[in-house]
Design a protein around this motif. Structure first.
Motif, PDB file in Angstrom:
ATOM      1  N   LEU A  80       0.866  -1.172   0.000  1.00  0.00           N
ATOM      2  CA  LEU A  80       0.000   0.000   0.000  1.00  0.00           C
ATOM      3  C   LEU A  80       0.903   1.223   0.000  1.00  0.00           C
ATOM      4  CD1 LEU A  80      -2.875   1.063   0.106  1.00  0.00           C
ATOM      5  CD2 LEU A  80      -2.753   0.978   2.615  1.00  0.00           C
ATOM      6  N   HIS A  81       1.062   1.816  -1.172  1.00  0.00           N
ATOM      7  CA  HIS A  81       2.024   2.884  -1.374  1.00  0.00           C
ATOM      8  C   HIS A  81       1.343   4.015  -2.133  1.00  0.00           C
ATOM      9  CE1 HIS A  81       5.960   4.609  -2.801  1.00  0.00           C
ATOM     10  NE2 HIS A  81       6.345   4.182  -1.621  1.00  0.00           N
ATOM     11  N   ARG A 118       4.916  -6.901   8.792  1.00  0.00           N
ATOM     12  CA  ARG A 118       5.359  -5.592   8.292  1.00  0.00           C
ATOM     13  C   ARG A 118       5.214  -5.429   6.788  1.00  0.00           C
ATOM     14  NH1 ARG A 118       9.764  -7.067   5.813  1.00  0.00           N
ATOM     15  NH2 ARG A 118      11.146  -8.670   6.653  1.00  0.00           N
ATOM     16  N   GLY A 119       4.783  -6.466   6.075  1.00  0.00           N
ATOM     17  CA  GLY A 119       4.685  -6.367   4.622  1.00  0.00           C
ATOM     18  C   GLY A 119       6.045  -6.464   3.962  1.00  0.00           C
ATOM     19  N   VAL A 143       1.847  -2.799  -6.304  1.00  0.00           N
ATOM     20  CA  VAL A 143       0.484  -3.222  -6.636  1.00  0.00           C
ATOM     21  C   VAL A 143      -0.287  -3.552  -5.359  1.00  0.00           C
ATOM     22  CG1 VAL A 143       1.099  -4.110  -8.921  1.00  0.00           C
ATOM     23  CG2 VAL A 143       1.203  -5.638  -6.939  1.00  0.00           C
ATOM     24  N   ILE A 144      -1.607  -3.443  -5.466  1.00  0.00           N
ATOM     25  CA  ILE A 144      -2.483  -3.798  -4.357  1.00  0.00           C
ATOM     26  C   ILE A 144      -3.581  -4.720  -4.865  1.00  0.00           C
ATOM     27  CG2 ILE A 144      -2.089  -1.704  -2.983  1.00  0.00           C
ATOM     28  CD1 ILE A 144      -4.738  -0.625  -4.159  1.00  0.00           C
ATOM     29  N   ILE A 145      -4.138  -5.508  -3.942  1.00  0.00           N
ATOM     30  CA  ILE A 145      -5.333  -6.299  -4.223  1.00  0.00           C
ATOM     31  C   ILE A 145      -6.516  -5.461  -3.762  1.00  0.00           C
ATOM     32  CG2 ILE A 145      -6.589  -8.414  -3.690  1.00  0.00           C
ATOM     33  CD1 ILE A 145      -3.833  -9.698  -3.060  1.00  0.00           C
ATOM     34  N   VAL A 151      -0.934   0.553  -7.762  1.00  0.00           N
ATOM     35  CA  VAL A 151      -2.023   0.369  -8.729  1.00  0.00           C
ATOM     36  C   VAL A 151      -2.652  -1.002  -8.490  1.00  0.00           C
ATOM     37  CG1 VAL A 151      -0.916   1.850 -10.445  1.00  0.00           C
ATOM     38  CG2 VAL A 151      -0.476  -0.613 -10.473  1.00  0.00           C
ATOM     39  N   PRO A 152      -3.914  -1.205  -8.889  1.00  0.00           N
ATOM     40  CA  PRO A 152      -4.546  -2.515  -8.709  1.00  0.00           C
ATOM     41  C   PRO A 152      -3.790  -3.616  -9.448  1.00  0.00           C
ATOM     42  CG  PRO A 152      -6.198  -0.847  -9.171  1.00  0.00           C
ATOM     43  CD  PRO A 152      -4.865  -0.199  -9.403  1.00  0.00           C
TER      44      PRO A 152
END
Length: 259
Positions: free
Chosen positions: A195-196, A219-220, A233-235, A200-201
């Motif tokens: 998550l930045h 911590r990702g 990218v994110i879901i 983008v999706p």
């Protein structure tokens, strides 16, 4: 088949140490596997079982020919009473077969020609790691790369969770920077799940020739992963949860990559 009658038996102690000591697994190059199904998967995959211990009261109820095939593949067969048998396992209620097996030796060369890969950046939970390996193998992903801080892929819990995928899926251990350099040199894009500000999706980037980085449960992905990736990218999620379990997130990513 040799009957074990003492807890000091060397074969029994070997199995017990494989289950409990990471350093011993690394030194011997072996791992501990459990269950008739796992033995079937090992034999079907061409893996070589070593010490094979059977619960004495169950030895006549195993699938026909299973022990004969294991012996033909090189297994040394032992049986033991419940009390001794359970010393070899790390679970409270073990299955009827426990055996040692050579760890698959996947070198970085296994990534050559690979067009899709998952990079795991500090995935520490054995259950998550096993689930990821099982899912990657089920969808025929090219490879999984274990980078810094990941759980031992040959610990008993991971091996059980893979349901046999550990014998077949190319699973390479490489530092993150080295893995990215090698895969990018093969023409693959590298994406970090994060998550930045510029994320983008997942579905909007080309995944046919790509590597995706999955971060640790707590911590990702690391800052290094963010900086070295081509895109973040994110879901997309529409509920209130802030994040997904690493195993679930990886499964969604793998599906999107291979669908």
């Amino acid at each position: 088949m040799i009957t074990i009658e003492s807890r000091q038996n060397s074969a029994l102690r070997h199995l017990a140490r494989l289950g409990r000591e990471r350093k011993y697994r690394r030194t011997t190059g072996e791992m501990l596997c459990e269950g008739e199904k796992m033995l079937e998967e090992a034999l079907r995959s061409g893996a070589k079982p070593g010490v094979l211990l059977v619960r004495e009261r169950a030895k006549d109820n195993l699938p026909d020919g299973l022990l004969d095939r294991a012996a033909a593949a090189g297994a040394a067969l032992y049986c033991a009473s419940d009390a001794l048998f359970e010393l070899a396992s790390d679970v409270e209620t073990p299955q009827n077969v426990i055996f040692s097996c050579k760890q698959p030796a996947w070198s970085p060369q296994a990534l050559s020609g690979c067009t899709q890969a998952l990079l795991l950046d500090g995935v520490q939970d054995p259950g998550n790691l096993g689930t990821i390996l099982r899912t990657a193998e089920a969808f025929a992903l090219g490879a999984v790369v274990l980078c810094e801080g990941c759980a031992d892929p040959f610990s008993p819990k991971v091996v059980r969770s893979t349901m046999g995928a550990v014998f077949r899926l190319p699973c390479v251990r490489l530092p993150l920077a080295d893995a990215i350099t090698q895969l990018r040199g093969q023409g693959m894009a590298v994406y970090a799940t994060a998550l930045h500000a510029d994320s983008v999706p997942l579905g909007t980037v080309p995944l046919g020739r790509a590597a995706v980085i999955i971060g640790s449960e707590g911590r990702g992905v690391t800052q290094q992963a963010i900086e070295m990736s081509d895109k973040r990218v994110i879901i997309p999620m529409h509920g209130r949860a802030e994040s997904l379990n690493a195993g679930v997130a990886a499964a969604i990513v793998i599906y999107e990559m291979t669908k």
